[in-house]
Write a protein that holds these residues in place. Sequence first.
Motif, mmCIF file in Angstrom:
data_model
loop_
_atom_site.group_PDB
_atom_site.id
_atom_site.type_symbol
_atom_site.label_atom_id
_atom_site.label_comp_id
_atom_site.label_asym_id
_atom_site.label_seq_id
_atom_site.Cartn_x
_atom_site.Cartn_y
_atom_site.Cartn_z
ATOM 1 N N GLN A 68 -14.218 -17.011 7.198
ATOM 2 C CA GLN A 68 -14.122 -16.167 8.377
ATOM 3 C C GLN A 68 -14.907 -14.949 8.429
ATOM 4 O O GLN A 68 -15.088 -14.197 9.256
ATOM 5 C CB GLN A 68 -12.662 -15.819 8.603
ATOM 6 N N TRP A 69 -15.277 -14.415 7.134
ATOM 7 C CA TRP A 69 -15.903 -13.491 6.948
ATOM 8 C C TRP A 69 -16.475 -13.536 5.392
ATOM 9 O O TRP A 69 -15.881 -13.830 4.390
ATOM 10 C CB TRP A 69 -14.959 -12.115 6.860
ATOM 11 N N TYR B 92 -19.418 -1.840 6.753
ATOM 12 C CA TYR B 92 -17.995 -2.448 7.574
ATOM 13 C C TYR B 92 -17.081 -1.641 7.371
ATOM 14 O O TYR B 92 -16.863 -0.543 6.578
ATOM 15 C CB TYR B 92 -18.032 -3.984 7.105
ATOM 16 N N ARG C 127 -27.851 -13.255 10.727
ATOM 17 C CA ARG C 127 -28.194 -11.996 10.840
ATOM 18 C C ARG C 127 -28.502 -11.245 9.461
ATOM 19 O O ARG C 127 -29.170 -10.341 9.079
ATOM 20 C CB ARG C 127 -27.330 -11.032 11.757
ATOM 21 N N ALA D 81 -16.720 -21.271 12.614
ATOM 22 C CA ALA D 81 -16.721 -20.080 13.633
ATOM 23 C C ALA D 81 -18.079 -19.747 13.835
ATOM 24 O O ALA D 81 -18.981 -19.385 13.143
ATOM 25 C CB ALA D 81 -15.942 -19.083 13.045
ATOM 26 N N ASP D 82 -18.294 -19.788 15.414
ATOM 27 C CA ASP D 82 -19.873 -19.572 15.742
ATOM 28 C C ASP D 82 -20.265 -18.167 15.299
ATOM 29 O O ASP D 82 -21.133 -17.820 14.917
ATOM 30 C CB ASP D 82 -19.789 -19.720 17.145
ATOM 31 N N GLU D 83 -19.174 -17.245 15.413
ATOM 32 C CA GLU D 83 -19.694 -15.596 15.229
ATOM 33 C C GLU D 83 -19.684 -15.593 13.890
ATOM 34 O O GLU D 83 -20.629 -14.639 13.294
ATOM 35 C CB GLU D 83 -18.248 -14.658 15.794
ATOM 36 N N VAL D 84 -19.039 -16.184 12.850
ATOM 37 C CA VAL D 84 -19.417 -15.963 11.410
ATOM 38 C C VAL D 84 -20.752 -16.660 11.149
ATOM 39 O O VAL D 84 -21.432 -16.091 10.227
ATOM 40 C CB VAL D 84 -18.533 -16.949 10.501
ATOM 41 N N ARG D 85 -21.084 -17.734 11.757
ATOM 42 C CA ARG D 85 -22.571 -18.507 11.689
ATOM 43 C C ARG D 85 -23.574 -17.396 12.109
ATOM 44 O O ARG D 85 -24.566 -17.166 11.176
ATOM 45 C CB ARG D 85 -22.906 -19.628 12.279
ATOM 46 N N ARG D 86 -23.346 -16.457 13.334
ATOM 47 C CA ARG D 86 -24.366 -15.784 13.731
ATOM 48 C C ARG D 86 -24.233 -14.498 12.561
ATOM 49 O O ARG D 86 -25.591 -14.000 12.500
ATOM 50 C CB ARG D 86 -23.756 -15.415 15.185
ATOM 51 N N TYR D 87 -23.362 -13.973 12.231
ATOM 52 C CA TYR D 87 -23.364 -12.913 11.079
ATOM 53 C C TYR D 87 -24.003 -13.188 9.973
ATOM 54 O O TYR D 87 -24.888 -12.578 9.601
ATOM 55 C CB TYR D 87 -21.836 -12.553 11.024
ATOM 56 N N SER E 173 -27.966 -2.805 13.614
ATOM 57 C CA SER E 173 -26.860 -3.687 13.075
ATOM 58 C C SER E 173 -26.260 -2.681 11.654
ATOM 59 O O SER E 173 -26.651 -1.815 11.358
ATOM 60 C CB SER E 173 -27.050 -5.108 12.935
#
Lengths: 299, 177
Positions: free
Chosen positions: A40-41, A177, A81, A72-78, A107
């Motif tokens: 998740q992170w 963060y 990045r 999780a898509d947002e995790v892959r994207r992060y 970012s």
Amino acid sequence: MSRIVEVPATFDDRSFEQFATSFAAGPIGDRMLFDARPAQWASPFGLLGMLTAAQAIREAGGPTPGFTVPQADEVRRYWARTGFFQHAGELFEIHGKVPRLKPDDQSDVLLDVTPVRASEDVHGVVGKIQAGAARILHGELGLEAKATMGFAMALSEACQNIVEHAGTGGWVAVHAYSFRKRLGRRVVVIAVSDAGIGFRRSLEATQARRFGDRWGDAAALEAAVIQHTSRFRDPGRGQGMPGIKRYLTRWDGKLSIRSGTARIAIVPPWDDDAPLMEGLAAFPGAQLQIVIPGQEISG
Amino acid sequence: MTETIRLDLMLRETVHAAYTNLVTRPTGRAIRTSIRERLAGGQALALLDFSEIGLVDLSCADEVIAQLLLDPPTGTYFVLQGLGEEQLEAIEHVLAHHDLAALFQDPLTGAARPVGRVSSEQRVAFACLQAAGPATAPALAERIGWDETQAGTVLATLARLRLIRCDDGSYSLPLSA
């Protein structure tokens, strides 16, 4: 049949032990599959830990490990990045879709995952970090403008440890963060990791006799971090660590270093980490983390 | 003779890259070698100009400043100029580590002052020479109200640290600031 190495759902310096235990559960020559599907992170420390493990496997001549990307898509994207997948692709056989994203200058990723192999790389890292560090440390975390220069100095000295002591290449990443659970504030985190010889082997020739039976990973960390000893006999050596610690004292920061089976930490009042841990799962090289917290808002 | 050495230009010439930060030991060693080569002609005063330099880290400061001061080129006095607060702090850390001192030209006043491991007595003697000009040990003792032995010891230490020069028993600052 691959041995599964579990990637913690929330992967930071504390859950790193779960990862290291899973990694060390069998020989390094095992065919391994790093399972990041539940992730998740991940902090920069966690991301570099995975790359370091894969680098160690490669350097030991082991089979290329597999890596299943987070669901999780947002995790892959992060993670994309942060530059993680760019380097993971060279060390792992990736299973799953990886987004193609360009680094974003605005970012929270102040420094994407960057290899450190030579002193030229340290110049590159320091040059790249300065504008972003000023924006985050002064602009977002509310630290005085002069905190930026010391931050870059600490980063430079931490990276040079790889070049000078690891005997192989390593990685650095810097993210900002929110550190809600432990601190309730935003932080900037420097992570530096290598798959090299570690503190014990680096210092063995000059320090082992002095420590006698106590000599081991923990004693080596104590010698370097508390006593500021260096493997070099030149009296000018060993100034980087006290310089980093002085910066951390001024800005209420935290330092932790893990090497082999031990971990040492300089713990500020806002944290409850253990100053020294021994008997941990063996992990290659050395992993350093520096945490600089934002200024507390009074009232 | 005075030689001003712009470290930003030397950095570019030495490492052949567009770096603006004095970081890492290999870079420091390369810069130190270039400074020595530049001063091989026997300059009396070398002004090391940091004004276009960004970060100075401890490792590089050790290789450039500390190692130059530990083994200075014959007859050369160094003055550091154009240093920001954080750069100066890094250099002072390194000087203290080696029990050294250096001359720093204050950007606000333009005057030189010693930084690093300098005792209060040494600062007083330095300030006295700066304010009233060259002096022998007895003359300085009279100005400050010390005995001659104390004045002689302090001046000899300042000269050994290359913060002042000694010509035939007369002590003076290596630059007129």
